[in-house]
Design an enzyme around this catalytic site. Structure first.
Site, PDB file in Angstrom:
ATOM      1  CG  ASP A 152      -0.146  -0.068   2.539  1.00 44.52           C
ATOM      2  OD1 ASP A 152       0.961  -0.272   2.474  1.00 44.52           O
ATOM      3  OD2 ASP A 152      -0.928  -0.469   3.367  1.00 44.52           O
ATOM      4  CB  CYS A 155       5.328  -3.032   1.566  1.00 42.46           C
ATOM      5  SG  CYS A 155       6.214  -2.353   0.999  1.00 42.46           S
ATOM      6  CG  HIS A 271       5.998  -5.786  -1.732  1.00 41.15           C
ATOM      7  ND1 HIS A 271       5.417  -4.904  -0.681  1.00 41.15           N
ATOM      8  CD2 HIS A 271       5.828  -6.495  -0.521  1.00 41.15           C
ATOM      9  CE1 HIS A 271       4.079  -5.988   0.057  1.00 41.15           C
ATOM     10  NE2 HIS A 271       4.953  -6.659   0.036  1.00 41.15           N
TER      11      HIS A 271
END
Length: 291
Positions: A152, A155, A271
């Site tokens: 989002d 992370c 990520h």
């Protein structure tokens, strides 16, 4: 017949609304990815193509299901045509042959782009599986396993928050990171430059960047990790599938926070995930804090 036509109109109107909602969502997604980041922009286009294809398939299935329930409604095609023209103004009653040819070319090009996007998504999925397998091997050797963190924009901060022994919010971690960087401008400013022009950041550029850390869901990277290691007085290790472990804050003696950096974890690319002890995952119990 009249009742089925009313229901059909409701379905088509809902389909139009869902398409507009998806378009609005796509605009938000595009605004969250810098235009200068070509890699993330490419992955974004793949995700948009996937979302559009899924919505189109969903709508087609709903219409087919409706036709199964009401197979004798011969007048529904005219309803579809009328609704398709609802948003058009001054539409001529007769479509020229040239316009039909243009529409056909557009349709064929869209089909081609969808096939390309699908192939690229499959290719990306293969990279993702390979990365996950290699990371699982690396983590297993350290008696650890991956712990998923939402993608989002927060992370990196959420992965760190997950491993801290004390309670702290993501907002607090962002604020403390920015405060530390503002107080040590000379330590961080040399590492910043404009991604489009390559020009070095001015002091004002840097301070605006720090403001964005607090005010926006901007991705965190190595520089923010270095600031956080000083804020927490804790080493931070970053495990990757294709690179040695990256460590910041080696001067501190606490047990390190361990993050997993993934290149292909989500539709926008990079990520951060957290980790947890392998035994906890194996027996289904709660993972103890790592530090």
């Amino acid at each position: 017949m009249e009742r089925s036509q009313d229901e059909y109109q409701r379905i088509l109107r809902r389909h139009q609304r869902e398409k507009k909602e998806l378009q609005a969502h796509v605009v938000v997604m595009k605004n969250e990815v810098p235009k200068s980041d070509k890699r993330k922009r490419k992955q974004l286009l793949l995700e948009v193509a996937r979302l559009e294809a899924e919505l189109e398939q969903k709508h087609q299935q709903e219409l087919e299901k409706f036709q199964e329930l009401f197979p004798d409604n011969s007048g529904l095609s005219s309803v579809t045509e009328d609704l398709a023209k609802m948003d058009l103004e001054n539409q001529p009653p007769r479509i020229l042959k040239a316009q039909k040819r243009r529409e056909r070319r557009v349709a064929l090009e869209r089909e081609r782009q969808e096939r390309i996007a699908e192939a690229q998504m499959e290719h990306l999925a293969g990279y993702r599986r390979d990365e996950e397998e290699r990371l699982a091997t690396i983590l297993s050797a350290r008696n650890l396993e991956l712990k998923d963190i939402p993608s989002d924009g927060h992370c990196m901060y959420r992965a760190i928050q997950d491993q801290l022994a004390f309670s702290v919010t993501v907002e607090s971690l962002r604020s403390r990171t920015a405060d530390y960087m503002r107080k040590h401008v000379d330590d961080f400013l040399p590492f910043f430059s404009d991604p489009e022009t390559g020009d070095a950041y001015t002091r004002d550029d840097f301070l605006r960047y720090c403001d964005d850390i607090v005010g926006n869901a901007t991705w965190g990277g190595q520089i923010e990790l270095r600031a956080l290691s000083h804020v927490l007085k804790t080493p931070i290790e970053v495990i990757q599938a294709d690179a040695p472990v990256f460590i910041v804050g080696e001067e501190y003696t606490k047990k390190p926070v361990i993050l997993v950096y993934m290149h292909f974890a989500c539709h926008l690319g990079e990520h951060y995930n957290s980790v947890k002890p392998l035994e906890a995952g194996a027996v289904g119990g709660a993972a103890p804090r790592l530090f």
